[in-house]
Design an enzyme around this catalytic site. Sequence first.
Site, PDB file in Angstrom:
ATOM      1  N   SER A   1       0.753 -87.779  56.299  1.00  0.00           N
ATOM      2  CA  SER A   1       0.194 -88.831  57.146  1.00  0.00           C
ATOM      3  C   SER A   1       0.997 -90.133  57.085  1.00  0.00           C
ATOM      4  CB  SER A   1      -1.273 -89.024  56.765  1.00  0.00           C
ATOM      5  OG  SER A   1      -1.972 -89.446  57.881  1.00  0.00           O
TER       6      SER A   1
ATOM      7  N   HIS B   1      -7.212 -82.846  59.005  1.00  0.00           N
ATOM      8  CA  HIS B   1      -6.198 -83.751  58.475  1.00  0.00           C
ATOM      9  C   HIS B   1      -6.259 -83.748  56.941  1.00  0.00           C
ATOM     10  CE1 HIS B   1      -3.558 -87.194  58.875  1.00  0.00           C
ATOM     11  NE2 HIS B   1      -4.315 -87.875  58.027  1.00  0.00           N
TER      12      HIS B   1
HETATM   13  C1  GCU Z   1      -5.055 -93.228  60.107  1.00  0.00           C
HETATM   14  C2  GCU Z   1      -3.907 -93.737  60.948  1.00  0.00           C
HETATM   15  C3  GCU Z   1      -2.762 -92.718  61.009  1.00  0.00           C
HETATM   16  C4  GCU Z   1      -2.377 -92.290  59.616  1.00  0.00           C
HETATM   17  C5  GCU Z   1      -3.591 -91.809  58.864  1.00  0.00           C
HETATM   18  C6  GCU Z   1      -3.333 -91.491  57.379  1.00  0.00           C
HETATM   19  O1  GCU Z   1      -5.680 -92.161  60.734  1.00  0.00           O
HETATM   20  O2  GCU Z   1      -4.399 -94.022  62.228  1.00  0.00           O
HETATM   21  O3  GCU Z   1      -1.645 -93.282  61.648  1.00  0.00           O
HETATM   22  O4  GCU Z   1      -1.383 -91.293  59.671  1.00  0.00           O
HETATM   23  O5  GCU Z   1      -4.577 -92.838  58.851  1.00  0.00           O
HETATM   24  O6  GCU Z   1      -2.399 -92.007  56.799  1.00  0.00           O
HETATM   25  O7  GCU Z   1      -4.128 -90.731  56.834  1.00  0.00           O
END
Ligand code: GCU
Length: 444
Positions: free
Chosen positions: A276, A423
């Site tokens: 992420s 995620h």
């Molecule tokens: C949020 C953010 C993303 C990022 C994510 C993370 O969702 O909007 O851009 O990748 O956090 O780091 O878990």
Amino acid sequence: MKSFLHYFAGMALGLGLLIQSASAQTFPPFAELKPQNALPDPLTMLSGSKVETVREWETKRRPELQQLFQHYMYGKLPAAPQMVDAKTLFTNAKFLDGKATLRELSVRFSLPGVKANAPSWSKHTLHVLLITPNDRLTPAPAFVTMNFCGNHSIVADEQVKIPENWVYKSCKGVENDHATAAGRGSQADVWNVDLIIAKGYAFASFYSGDIDPDTADFGDGLAGEMKPDLQFAPDDPGAIACWAWGYHRVIDALEKQVAAKAANLNLKQVAAVGHSRNGKTTLLAAAMDPRIALAIPTQAGCGGTAPSRFLRGESDKQVESVKRINTSFPHWFCDEFTSFNDDPMRLPFDQNCLVAICAPRPVLFANAVEDGWANPDGQLEVLKAAAPVYALYGKRGIDANAKPEVDKVIGQELGYFIRPGKHSMNRQDWEAFLQFAEKHFAPN
Ligand code: GCU
């Protein structure tokens, strides 16, 4: 003679400065950039001229792209420090029932940007967890990773340091924004160190907050330490650029381990992994340092592996936009990037160009079916639009007609993986990462 040399040296210096500022001026202000709806061609220079050979790519376009990304998006990475010092805090040679050696290194570095003759140590110390396989005869390839919750969350060993500064509330055991012993080993199922060791790989990790805690406080990280008055220029580094610099310092520390014969690592086979926001960092780190031989940014999305442009007219609600990310996380990118909030089509590059900078090194994007926010479909387009640079090196990259196949790594040097679920990073992901790494690193 002395004064002549002086004069000459002065002229050379003056000329150098002129050249430097001239090259900085070659980047037009936002308003002068032409909107482009499609992903920009990595092989076309900002001037419009086309790059046709590896030599032109490596001497002209690749350095131009590295500068463009730093100028308009991430900010300039701090210079490599003049001094790096790595101390081993402890060694446990009986980790994982004797299959691995666990150590933690404390890595100090001099504050970047301080004059050459007067380097001083930064107040930041990077703690690097390093786990190496015991029964490997040849030097081990290594995964270098950045973690969210602290090194102590990866393994349960009580000797591992608990971060002393700010840590995300969502991490187990965090009280009043600080980690506690209750978080020890809580992320073991994210990192799957047993699997990595069983395959003969080494594993190194650091907590992002050692370099810059992920808060909107601009003063609490490396960038703030470099500019104590907090008067930042539009291209001063955001957190992602500073974290990427952190990956590079871990590799410095691994080099020292190898030089001291303290760890048997194959530093030609260093793979960087991050999830992420840490995946956004992974890709930037790889683009800026060829010591990273393979990169695996996972579910990284906007500002990392997803296009900044809307290729299919997606609305902010379905996938993250430049405006949304700059608003929610104002400290991740440089200030200049906010100019593109309402008009990302003016960016003179897109994330396919960041992947292309890594060519011919292998890059794998990993995704999850339910993680639409990270724009998995757009990410596949990004990989395909990086392939022409891989082709320049005679590499297949990824085929233009490749389609995602759930649970399967597709592509060659440019790999794409998507699995069911949300995620997160899990064992199935690591199985895919190891498969990709083995394909490109083995036999060794
Ligand atoms: C949020 C953010 C993303 C990022 C994510 C993370 O969702 O909007 O851009 O990748 O956090 O780091 O878990």
